[in-house]
Every structure is written in C-alpha cells, then in structure tokens.
Scaffold this motif. Structure first.
Motif: not given
Lengths: 537, 325
Positions: A117-138
C-alpha cells in the motif's frame, strides 16, 4: 628584539606541531567491532538541498543524497538492475503490467513494515504532486492484492519503465505522507523517514555537510559504515590525502599522484559529453549543410589535447555514447577537414574576402560563441574549449566572437535562443535511450539548456517518440540505431568529446566504490556513490 | 576623508554617512536584480530532471513577487528586519548570514589584525635598521610577496602543507560532525584556520610592512626625533613613542580602506579552502541567482564597511592631534 622574534617563532612552530600531532590520530578508521566507524565523501559544492524526494536540488548529487535514505523498488549495481524493495519482479506483456514482490524484511526507519500500500500510495502521490525526478504519468493503476504484491499497469507501452520509474521513484511511507498536502515545504523530522540503508541525522546548508547513520533494521543487512558524512572540499586530492575524505572525484591528471600515495583510482565510462549547441532556428545555422561544415571544421582530438591535456575521448556524432550497448558505429562522421568545410560553406553562396573570411551578399559570416565554466557532473570546471573551437572555425574562414560568461548568464541566453553557438554539456549518454528524447526533442527539452530542442526532421521526431513505446528490445535497438544515424546527419548539436571522470578512495576502509554502468539510477548519474557499495554481500 | 567632515562638523558627517547608507541600500536592492538569468535557470537548466509545470509556476510567482516589490517595500522589510527567505536554502536570509558571519569575522579579522600588527612592528624595526641585511632582506621578501596574489600563495600553501606534508586540513572550518568539545574543538578550529589564515596573512602583510617602513623612514628624519634623542629617551621610546606613532596614521587609514575590499578578497580564499563564510555563501547565492540572499549579504557587508569607516573617522582624530580642531 631578535630574541623576541625568535621566541615568537619558536612558540608558533610549537603550536603548529601541537595542532598537527593532536589531529594526526583523530580519525579512527574502524570501530572496535571491526566495522567502519565513519565514511566521508567530499565534493566541491557541498549543498545539494535537503535530502528528501521533493527538496533535493534536481541534479544527480542531490538525488543521491536522498537515495541513501529512500529506497526504490529496484536499483542498479555493477551488472545492471538488482532487487531493492522489490525482491523480484516480472512483466506481463499481454496486460502491459509489472508485478513486484516486496521484500518481507523491509522496514521504515520508524520500525513500521514497508507494504504494497506504500508503493501504491507513492505512485498516486507522485501523480498528484510530480517532483522534478519522478513523474509516473505512464502508470494507469497500481493494485495491491496482498501486503507484499504490487501490480503496476501501464497506461500505454513504455520501454524504460524499470530503469526510469521503478529504479528512480523513491517509495514514501504512506502513514507519514498521506497527511502532507504541500510536499515542497514539508520539512518536519518525519519527512526524512525512508526505508534505505541510512537514516538522516543532519544537513547544514551553509557548511554544505550531511550526516547519516546506519539503519540497523535494513532489509539487505546493516550497511558497512556506522556513519556516512558528506562534506564540502574544493581541493579534493588534498582532502583525500589528509584523510578528511575517503571518496572524492579528482581531476584525471591527478590520478598518477593519487595512486602513488596509496589511493585507489577508478574511471567512469564515457557517459557525459561536452557539446557545441547550435542555434538552428536562425541563419546560417538552420542549414544542415552549414552545420555539417562546422563539424568538418572542428578537430575533436585537438580540443582534447589542447584544452584537456589529452584526457578525453572524441564523441560520437550520434549523441549516444560509444560505450552504450546500443551505440551505432555506422553513422555519418566528420573527420577534421578544413577544405571540406570550406567547400560546403562555399556551396551555400559564401565567398572569401581578402582576409580569408567568408561573406555573402556583402554580409560577413560572423558568429558569436558563448563559453562558460560548464558544471561537469555537478562540479564546476573551467576549460579552454571555447578558445580552441574559435581557432578551428576561424581557420575554416568563419569569424568568431568568443564571449566568456558565467554559466547561468550563458544558460539564460541559450534558453531564450539568444545565441549562435555555445559550448555546453550533459550526461545520461550510457543510460536508457529515453534520455535521447530529453536532449533532442523540443517539447521534452523545453527547460533544459543542453537540449537541442530540434523538431525540423519529422522522421527523427517520430522515431524518438516511438522508441520509448517499443517493448521489443530488438525492434527498439533498430530504432535507436536509426535515430543516431539521423541525428548525426542533421547535427542539431555537435558532440565534441567525453571528458574523463575519475574518482579516488582510501582503500583502508575496505569499501570498494565503483562507477555504475549507465550511471546510478535510471537517470545516468556519473558518480561513484552507489549505495550498493555499502551493502554487505 | 577628514577635511570636509571637519568643516561640516558632526551633523554634516552623519548626514553624509546616512546618504551613503541609503545609496548602498538602493544598490543592494537594484544590482542583484540586474544579473542575467534567474533562479529557475540556475537550478534547472543543466539538470538531469525537468521541473513540473506546477512548480515552475510557483517559483515564477515567487520570483515575480520579489521583483515587483519596489524599493519602498524593500526598505520597509529592511527596517523591520524581515530580510526575506533564501530561494535556494529555504531559510530566512538573516539566519543564513548570521551563521556564516562568525567564520568570516574569525578568518578576516584575525588575518587583518595579525598582518597589521606584525607588518607594523616589522616595518618599524626594519626602518630603524635601514640598510642592514635584515632590512634589505625584509624589503626584498615583502616586495616579492606583494606581487603574489592570494590564489597563488593559497594554492602553494595547500600543495605544501596539505597535499605533500599532510599537516593541515584542505577544507572547511572544523571537522564536520566530530565529537570534539571544549579545547579540542578550539584546537580543531585553529587547525582548519591555519592555511586560509596563512594565505590571507601573506597577502596582507607586505602592504602593511612597506607602508609602516616608509612612514617610519620619514618620521625618523623629522626634527622632533632629534629633540626626542636629546631629551635622553631610550631607543625603544624614540622608536615607538615618537617616530612610530606618526608612522601609524597611514597604517590605520589603510586598515579602514582595506576593510572595504576584504570580503571580495576573501572570496578566493574561502572558495579555495571551502571555508563556510560569507564569501562562500555569496558565491553560492550568485551562482543560484538567489536574489534575497545576494541583497542581504551585499547590504550587511557594505553597511558594516560604512560603520567601520565612520568609527575610523573618530579613531583618526584621536590619533592625530592636528585633526582635533
């Protein structure tokens, strides 16, 4: 008076000797347990931002400072991808999904278990708040059938997923970050809780220093050194020799001296290139023939010999490094040939004046060349590239005005296309070829002054956009080969040479630091600070 | 420096300094804003990663707010001690400056004081022994040293005492994250101070020496020295109470004037030895186009120089009885 001076000198010498003896033995190598008590890494800048996924500076050294604290699903060692938080993974091409099995021993620094659930949360979190290094839009969805399994479904095919998302995205602890709505300003002590081998202890901005402590509960075993320290040291070799630092980048011409003094010297592959940016939006640089003439006028070997005392390797005109597995050796090349350069310039209607310089319709061919101390792998380095390039172009009949300026001032002009020619440079040339898109395409390189931002060749643009969607490795290889060929023909920018990246470390600590093939993480960071060096085997 | 102020008296002097302070305030506001490039370009232009649009927007708004805030707003912030937050360090500018300032004061203050004292006494003694071997040697050595810039002597000291002999550390102001306390920490700081201090000492010493010596040579031949000798004063009294006191004036003037260039001269040494002072901080701030931090440092240092110059105005009048009119 002579006696007074004598007494003063004696006192001063005594004090100096006292200082030297006091500190000669002040840095113990190993703790009583036989473990390494402390490891010190030096670099010339020091400050790379707070080591959290959202606050480190967007350069390799900043990312690596956070990577000691935050683990990713997978990582890289000498030989390529290795398990990290995910102990295994597989790909289901029919459903376009990756299945990751998490390591059951993985814990957060506050003792809680790392779950799917931490991993799933991280993906959703980076989608909502993209960082300069991580944009999991794919990624379209992340499912968690159980605590240890994560199924990541891609929205569309994306070949570099493992390298550039699974190997780069730091997994965040859900129980902390789910309450955080403004990650850019989240600086509470919990912001530094990760699942990596080291726990955050301190960061001093003005001093440019970082302190980490080994995490006892690390799932891959307690890391080799109890404390890990980053410090700022402008002069790296003296810092290594005076035992202030255990690992630092050094100039390649210092390698012999470092070896002589008992340090281990390591060299990186050629993943970073110095290149000549061309403003292909204005005349005459918008002509492919003219750009090719420039390539003939340049002598890569001479630049390396005169500006770098021979330390370097001529670069491929196809951008991807000669050390890359997908390097295409059969691409157009431009061996130094001033006559050929002149012929090409003359074919565009230019004529030489009495001084030997070209002009067309009474207008002299006059270009401005920006040169600045380009930061090399995050460290500032000045050189004489601009002067040598100016000389070579003038020999071919092109008048050059060399303008030396500070890097940000030059970057600002390049970004706004207010230049003719500029000496620039970047890495990432041995990593996944997805990086080519960032250094060539106009839309992906919009913020990057090292990007050619070239969209004039439709075939090249299409190939680049499609290569990242090609999941068949052999087909992708053919596309990357074609990309290099087209790039070398078009020359939207001219790669000049690969400088040598050299680092040295003290062997008595028992850590074998190494450069990672393709660079650390999927972004190709050309630094030897791979955390796998400190993980017990 | 003195003639105008004497004729205008204290109010005139204060008004002149107030005007200078206002001009400095304006320059510290205006100059950093004229630098080409901005924070975003400095941070992201060569990065391996690109900035998400939301963040770009946020940074841009922040930068625009800084630029559109006029000089009056800047003055208001200054007087209410709200010097803003550093864009790069994300900390209040005041806090950053006061963290770095003690190290700069330690390095520059000790170098300046030591070189002035040693230079002055050596100059006086050398002039007193004019033509002797030590005097000739001293003058030659100091003339050579005067021609060596800090970067040259700094690199030389670094190569010899750190790289070859390994006696002194090559970077920093103290051993980072050491367990040293009390005396051990004090010695550690001295150990780290030795090379940068030595570099600056070698850079500042020759000027002080040559100036003191020249002033002293002039003073020795003055008629009042004959009187001092005739009165039966000991050679030490003649040297220091009568001659050296007059040779001191240009040295004190130099002390003040040099303060203005201290920070810029220390930039090289702080960068070379990675000394965490104001010079290093300013270098970082300029490289990152961190406008609030650049303004803060420029302002604090220039106002400090102005204050010292004002203090020297009074010190000068104390030292030279002719100016007390």
């Amino acid at each position: 008076m002579t006696n007074t001076v004598h007494r003063f000198l004696c006192l001063l010498t005594g004090l100096l000797m006292l200082l030297c003896t006091v500190f000669e033995t002040s840095s113990p190598v190993l703790a009583a347990s036989g473990r390494i008590k402390e490891l010190r890494i030096a670099d010339s800048r020091g400050d790379w931002g707070p080591p959290t996924p959202y606050q480190h500076y967007p350069r390799g050294p900043g990312y690596l400072r956070a990577a000691w604290i935050f683990d990713t699903l997978i990582w890289k060692d000498h030989n390529g991808l290795v398990p990290a938080l995910a102990e295994s993974w597989s790909f289901d091409p029919s459903a376009m999904r990756y299945i990751f099995k998490l390591n059951p021993r993985a814990r957060w620094h506050d003792g809680r278990p790392v779950t799917s659930s931490d991993v799933a949360f991280t993906i959703e979190y980076f989608k909502k708040h993209p960082s300069s290094w991580c944009k999991p839009q794919w990624i379209s969805a992340a499912q968690t059938p159980d605590e240890r399994t994560v199924i990541i479904t891609l929205a569309e095919p994306y070949a570099p997923f493992l390298e550039t998302i699974a190997g780069v995205m730091p997994i965040l602890p859900r129980h902390i970050w789910e309450r955080v709505s403004d990650p850019q300003n989240f600086m509470a002590p919990e912001a530094f809780i990760g699942s990596g081998p080291y726990m955050f202890k301190d960061f001093d901005r003005t001093r440019g220093s970082y302190l980490y402590e080994a995490f006892d509960g690390y799932y891959q075993g307690r890391p080799l050194a109890d404390r890990l320290i980053y410090l700022r040291a402008g002069a790296s070799l003296p810092a290594l020799l005076s035992k202030e630092a255990d690992l630092a980048d050094i100039q390649p011409d210092m390698a012999a001296a470092a070896k002589q003094r008992g340090l281990v010297v390591i060299k990186n592959e050629h993943g970073w290139n110095k290149k000549l940016m061309l403003n292909h939006t204005r005349e005459p640089l918008n002509s492919k023939i003219f750009r090719q003439a420039l390539a003939y006028a340049l002598d890569q070997e001479e630049i390396i010999a005169k500006a770098h005392r021979g330390f370097g390797l001529p670069a491929s005109y196809g951008l991807l490094s000669v050390d890359h597995d997908l390097y295409n050796p059969a691409i157009p090349s431009y061996p130094h040939d001033t006559q050929k350069a002149r012929q090409l310039i003359e074919s565009l209607g230019y004529e030489r004046d009495e001084e030997g310089f070209y002009a067309k319709n009474g207008q002299p061919l006059h270009l401005e060349l920006l040169a600045s101390a380009v930061s090399l792998g995050g460290q500032n380095a000045s050189d004489r590239d601009g002067e040598v390039v100016k000389k070579q172009f003038e020999e071919a009949g092109i008048r050059i005005k060399l303008v030396a300026m500070e890097q940000t001032a030059a970057d600002s002009l390049i970004k706004n296309w207010q230049f003719d020619l500029a000496v620039s440079g970047h890495g990432g040339l041995t990593g996944d070829p997805a990086g080519l898109n960032e250094y060539i395409l106009p839309e992906e390189g919009a913020d990057n002054v090292n990007s050619a931002r070239f969209g004039a060749n439709a075939e090249l643009t299409t190939l680049l956009r499609e290569q990242i969607r090609e999941m068949d490795p052999e087909k992708r290889k053919q596309m990357i080969f074609a990309v290099q060929e087209l790039y070398a023909e078009e020359l939207p920018a001219i790669s000049l040479y690969y400088p040598e990246f050299t680092a040295a470390y003290a062997p008595e600590k028992g850590v074998a630091w190494f450069y990672t093939k393709g660079g650390v993480s999927g972004r190709g960071i050309p630094l030897p600070q791979n955390k796998m060096a400190l993980i017990p085997r | 420096m003195d003639t105008g102020s004497r004729s205008q008296g204290l109010p005139g002097l204060c008004a002149a300094y107030l005007l200078a302070a206002l001009a400095l305030l304006y320059l510290s506001y205006r100059l950093p804003r004229l630098l080409p490039g901005d924070f975003l370009t400095a941070l992201y232009s060569g990065a391996e990663a690109s900035l998400p649009p939301e963040l770009k927007e946020a940074y841009r708004n922040q930068a625009e707010a800084l630029i559109t805030r006029g000089f009056v707003g800047y003055l208001n912030d200054f007087f209410t001690l709200d010097w803003g937050r550093s864009l790069a360090f994300r900390k209040p500018v005041r806090e950053l400056i006061f963290t770095a300032l003690p190290w700069t004061l330690l390095l520059l203050g000790s170098a300046h004081l030591l070189s002035t004292l040693v230079g002055f006494f050596a100059g006086v003694e050398s002039a007193w022994r004019k033509g002797s071997l030590p005097d000739r040697l001293g003058v030659s050595l100091m003339t050579i040293l005067e021609g060596i810039p800090e970067i040259g002597s700094g690199v030389l000291l670094l190569l010899v005492f750190s790289l070859s002999l390994g006696w002194f550390p090559a970077a920093g102001a103290e051993t980072v994250y050491s367990d040293f306390t009390g005396w051990q920490r004090f010695l550690d700081v001295l150990h780290h101070l030795a090379l940068p201090l030595g570099t600056l000492f070698l850079a500042y010493l020759p000027g002080n020496f040559l100036l003191s010596r020249a002033g002293m040579l002039y003073a020795i031949n003055a008629p009042y020295m004959l009187t001092a000798k005739a009165k039966g004063n000991s050679p030490l009294r003649q040297r220091y109470l009568h001659a050296a006191r007059n040779a001191l004036l240009p040295v004190v003037t130099r002390f003040g004037v040099r303060l203005a260039s201290l920070l810029t001269r220390a930039l090289t040494v702080e960068a070379l030895y990675s000394y965490p002072g104001l010079g290093s901080l300013l270098c970082n701030a300029i490289a990152l186009r961190d406008l609030p931090l650049i303004s803060g440092i420029v302002l604090v240092t220039s106002l400090a120089v102005l204050s010292i110059t004002l203090i020297l105005e009074f010190a000068y009048q104390k030292l030279d009885p002719r100016l007390r009119a």
